[in-house]
Design a protein around this motif. Structure first.
Motif, short mmCIF file in Angstrom:
data_model
loop_
_atom_site.label_atom_id
_atom_site.label_comp_id
_atom_site.label_asym_id
_atom_site.label_seq_id
_atom_site.Cartn_x
_atom_site.Cartn_y
_atom_site.Cartn_z
N PRO A 115 0.82 -1.22 0.00
CA PRO A 115 0.00 0.00 0.00
C PRO A 115 0.85 1.26 0.00
O PRO A 115 2.05 1.23 0.31
CB PRO A 115 -0.78 -0.12 1.32
CG PRO A 115 0.14 -0.90 2.21
CD PRO A 115 0.82 -1.89 1.31
N GLU A 116 0.23 2.35 -0.35
CA GLU A 116 0.86 3.65 -0.20
C GLU A 116 0.84 4.02 1.28
O GLU A 116 -0.22 3.99 1.91
CB GLU A 116 0.12 4.71 -1.01
CG GLU A 116 0.14 4.47 -2.52
CD GLU A 116 1.53 4.59 -3.11
OE1 GLU A 116 2.32 5.41 -2.59
OE2 GLU A 116 1.84 3.85 -4.07
N ILE A 117 1.99 4.31 1.83
CA ILE A 117 2.07 4.66 3.26
C ILE A 117 1.88 6.16 3.42
O ILE A 117 2.62 6.95 2.80
CB ILE A 117 3.43 4.24 3.86
CG1 ILE A 117 3.75 2.78 3.51
CG2 ILE A 117 3.42 4.46 5.37
CD1 ILE A 117 2.78 1.77 4.05
N PRO A 118 0.91 6.57 4.22
CA PRO A 118 0.68 8.02 4.38
C PRO A 118 1.83 8.71 5.11
O PRO A 118 2.57 8.09 5.87
CB PRO A 118 -0.61 8.07 5.22
CG PRO A 118 -0.65 6.76 5.94
CD PRO A 118 -0.02 5.75 5.02
N GLU A 119 1.97 9.99 4.84
CA GLU A 119 2.97 10.79 5.55
C GLU A 119 2.61 10.87 7.03
O GLU A 119 1.43 10.97 7.39
CB GLU A 119 3.02 12.21 4.97
CG GLU A 119 3.63 12.29 3.57
CD GLU A 119 5.13 12.14 3.59
OE1 GLU A 119 5.73 12.38 4.67
OE2 GLU A 119 5.71 11.78 2.55
N LEU A 296 2.32 5.05 17.01
CA LEU A 296 2.33 4.97 15.55
C LEU A 296 1.14 4.16 15.05
O LEU A 296 0.53 4.50 14.03
CB LEU A 296 3.63 4.33 15.06
CG LEU A 296 4.90 5.16 15.21
CD1 LEU A 296 6.13 4.34 14.82
CD2 LEU A 296 4.82 6.44 14.36
N ASP A 297 0.79 3.10 15.77
CA ASP A 297 -0.32 2.24 15.37
C ASP A 297 -1.63 3.02 15.37
O ASP A 297 -2.49 2.82 14.51
CB ASP A 297 -0.40 1.03 16.30
CG ASP A 297 -1.38 -0.01 15.81
OD1 ASP A 297 -1.42 -0.26 14.58
OD2 ASP A 297 -2.11 -0.59 16.63
N LYS A 298 -1.79 3.90 16.36
CA LYS A 298 -3.02 4.70 16.44
C LYS A 298 -3.02 5.83 15.41
O LYS A 298 -4.08 6.31 15.01
CB LYS A 298 -3.16 5.29 17.84
CG LYS A 298 -3.40 4.25 18.93
CD LYS A 298 -3.41 4.90 20.30
CE LYS A 298 -3.59 3.85 21.41
NZ LYS A 298 -3.50 4.44 22.76
N LYS A 299 -1.84 6.23 14.98
CA LYS A 299 -1.72 7.42 14.14
C LYS A 299 -1.98 7.14 12.66
O LYS A 299 -2.35 8.04 11.91
CB LYS A 299 -0.31 8.00 14.32
CG LYS A 299 -0.14 9.43 13.85
CD LYS A 299 1.22 9.96 14.25
CE LYS A 299 1.42 11.39 13.84
NZ LYS A 299 0.46 12.31 14.46
N LEU A 354 5.38 -2.34 7.83
CA LEU A 354 5.39 -1.55 6.61
C LEU A 354 5.69 -0.09 6.89
O LEU A 354 6.45 0.57 6.16
CB LEU A 354 4.05 -1.69 5.89
CG LEU A 354 3.72 -3.08 5.33
CD1 LEU A 354 2.29 -3.10 4.78
CD2 LEU A 354 4.71 -3.49 4.26
N LEU A 355 5.11 0.43 7.99
CA LEU A 355 5.33 1.83 8.34
C LEU A 355 6.80 2.08 8.71
O LEU A 355 7.42 3.04 8.25
CB LEU A 355 4.41 2.24 9.48
CG LEU A 355 4.59 3.66 10.02
CD1 LEU A 355 4.39 4.69 8.92
CD2 LEU A 355 3.66 3.93 11.19
N LEU A 356 7.36 1.21 9.55
CA LEU A 356 8.75 1.39 9.97
C LEU A 356 9.70 1.25 8.78
O LEU A 356 10.71 1.96 8.69
CB LEU A 356 9.11 0.37 11.05
CG LEU A 356 8.44 0.58 12.41
CD1 LEU A 356 8.81 -0.55 13.37
CD2 LEU A 356 8.81 1.92 13.02
N ALA A 357 9.38 0.34 7.85
CA ALA A 357 10.20 0.19 6.65
C ALA A 357 10.19 1.48 5.83
O ALA A 357 11.23 1.92 5.32
CB ALA A 357 9.70 -0.99 5.81
#
Length: 443
Positions: A115-119, A296-299, A354-357
């Motif tokens: 997926p596209e990871i949001p800013e 981060l998970d909530k964000k 995915l976010l941390l990557a």
């Protein structure tokens, strides 16, 4: 070559790829033309073998290569043009199974895209960093425990019977079939009862003896005993008890410090304080890391590739099964169906992974060779005597390297997040820190 989209559902993608017979033929001719100058064949000079003959001799084999290269080229061009990154290896299959030379090649390709990871604005993340100092009480407690490990032995009152944990000073002579054997005798030997330093059954028979006692200790050497002439043999040890001593903790003084390589007691206390505070920092980092991941998970929220979630859920279920059934060492327990809880945890792990990557890529986080070498050396210490073999195994195993690199990368990304977050320090006691760590396991 034609590439036609056949599926576009969430992150799922499907494409039909057609490679025409003319394209395949052109690619085969290209390969033959490239190889022709180096080919020798009976009746022809090097480089002068006719193309028609080369095609008859090598065309069928080259056709398979050309087909694979054409499909791979189409896939690579598609990913380059579309910007899609497949979550797992794409599934590719040829659909015209009755294909024969001269036919077009029809291939289906399907995959789930990442997926596209949001800013993410990290500056408004609020993180609390726990700080615990080693108190004098903490240092004194650790020092007391250290003294107990360096215990001394003092003579018990004459006539007192030995207890488990006591030290008995003995003379002994071991005999097999009435004959003394080499290495089976000693004088003034200090033996701590319960240390299991002698063969099974020996120490237990000396519990309850007192100074001056003489005792015949009857034992059987283990079948796997190192000395072949004694393995499995019955033996009798004639033992004379010369002293019975009780264990006492070593005195806490400069002499104790010297035993542990410190100049004096104050220097030893300083070393203990540093070690304790390093442990506290490690524990506090665990708590802070969980805070960062929770925040981060909530964000963020984005679609997740179902295949990644499913694979992670199965891995979690498998791991938990073995934790709950330590007696089951094999993997023939059949399919373990993930629960809703496993699936929920899998979604969190995949999302954060995915976010941390993405955050790590943007911050250009790299795991250095030195960091990898240190990690391998640290793990190799768990295999005394086999360190070199373990080191070589990891160096030759890409999957193992990735497993060891992943947590290093994650920790470095966490550091970059903390650097940008709003961090406040909170001083806590050792007990408060311990409760915070225990709470991690309860969540």
């Amino acid at each position: 070559m034609q590439v036609t989209e056949t599926l576009n559902d969430g992150l799922k993608r499907g494409y039909a790829i057609k490679v025409t017979a003319d394209e395949l033929d052109a690619k085969v001719n290209e390969k033959l033309t490239e190889a022709q100058p180096e080919i020798e064949m009976k009746g022809f000079r090097k480089g002068k073998v006719p193309m028609a003959l080369l095609k008859k001799q090598f065309g069928e084999r080259l056709l398979g290569e050309a087909m694979q290269e054409a499909v791979d080229g189409a896939m690579n061009k598609h990913f380059q043009d579309s910007g899609d990154r497949p979550a797992m290896q794409p599934q590719v299959k040829m659909t015209n199974e009755d294909w024969k030379e001269g036919d077009d090649v029809d291939v289906e390709m399907s995959y789930e895209k990442l997926p596209e990871i949001p800013e993410v604005d990290l500056s408004d993340l609020k993180i609390e960093k726990l700080v615990a100092k080693a108190s004098e009480e903490d240092v004194d407690e650790a020092l007391k425990n250290l003294a107990e490990t360096a215990q001394d032995f003092l003579d018990r009152k004459k006539g007192t019977k030995s207890k488990d944990g006591d030290q008995v000073v003995i003379d002994f002579v071991g005999k097999v079939d009435g004959e003394a054997f080499e290495g089976g005798a000693a004088e003034d030997y200090p033996l701590t009862l319960g240390s299991n330093s002698f063969i099974p059954g020996f120490e237990e028979q000396l519990v309850g003896v007192k100074e001056g006692d003489e005792k015949a200790v009857e034992v059987k050497f283990p079948e796997e005993y190192g000395a072949e002439n004694l393995a499995g043999k019955d033996a009798v040890f004639d033992v004379t008890v010369k002293a019975v001593k009780k264990p006492v903790a070593a005195e806490i003084n400069d002499a104790l410090a010297e035993k542990f390589g410190a100049e004096d007691l104050e220097a030893l206390k300083g070393q203990i304080r540093e070690r304790l505070e390093a442990e506290y920092q490690g524990a506090a980092r665990q708590v802070m890391k969980r805070q960062v991941l929770d925040a981060l998970d909530k964000k963020v929220s984005f679609d997740l590739p179902p295949s990644l979630v499913e694979a992670e859920a199965k891995q979690i279920a498998h791991q938990i099964y073995h934790e709950e059934h330590p007696e089951d060492q094999g993997h023939d327990h059949g399919e373990i169906e993930p629960t809703d809880e496993h699936n929920k945890l899998a979604e969190r792990r995949v999302r954060l992974g995915l976010l941390l990557a993405e955050l790590g890529q943007k911050a250009e986080v790299q795991v250095t060779d030195a960091e990898m070498t240190q990690a391998i050396m640290n793990q190799a210490r768990q295999y005394p005597g086999q360190e070199r073999a373990f080191f070589d195994f990891v160096r030759q195993n890409q999957q193992m390297q990735q497993q060891m690199r992943a947590p290093i990368f994650e920790d470095k990304v966490i550091d970059t997040v903390v650097e940008q977050a709003d961090v406040t320090e909170k001083e806590v006691t050792k007990e408060e820190l311990q409760k915070a760590v225990e709470a991690l396991d309860e969540e």
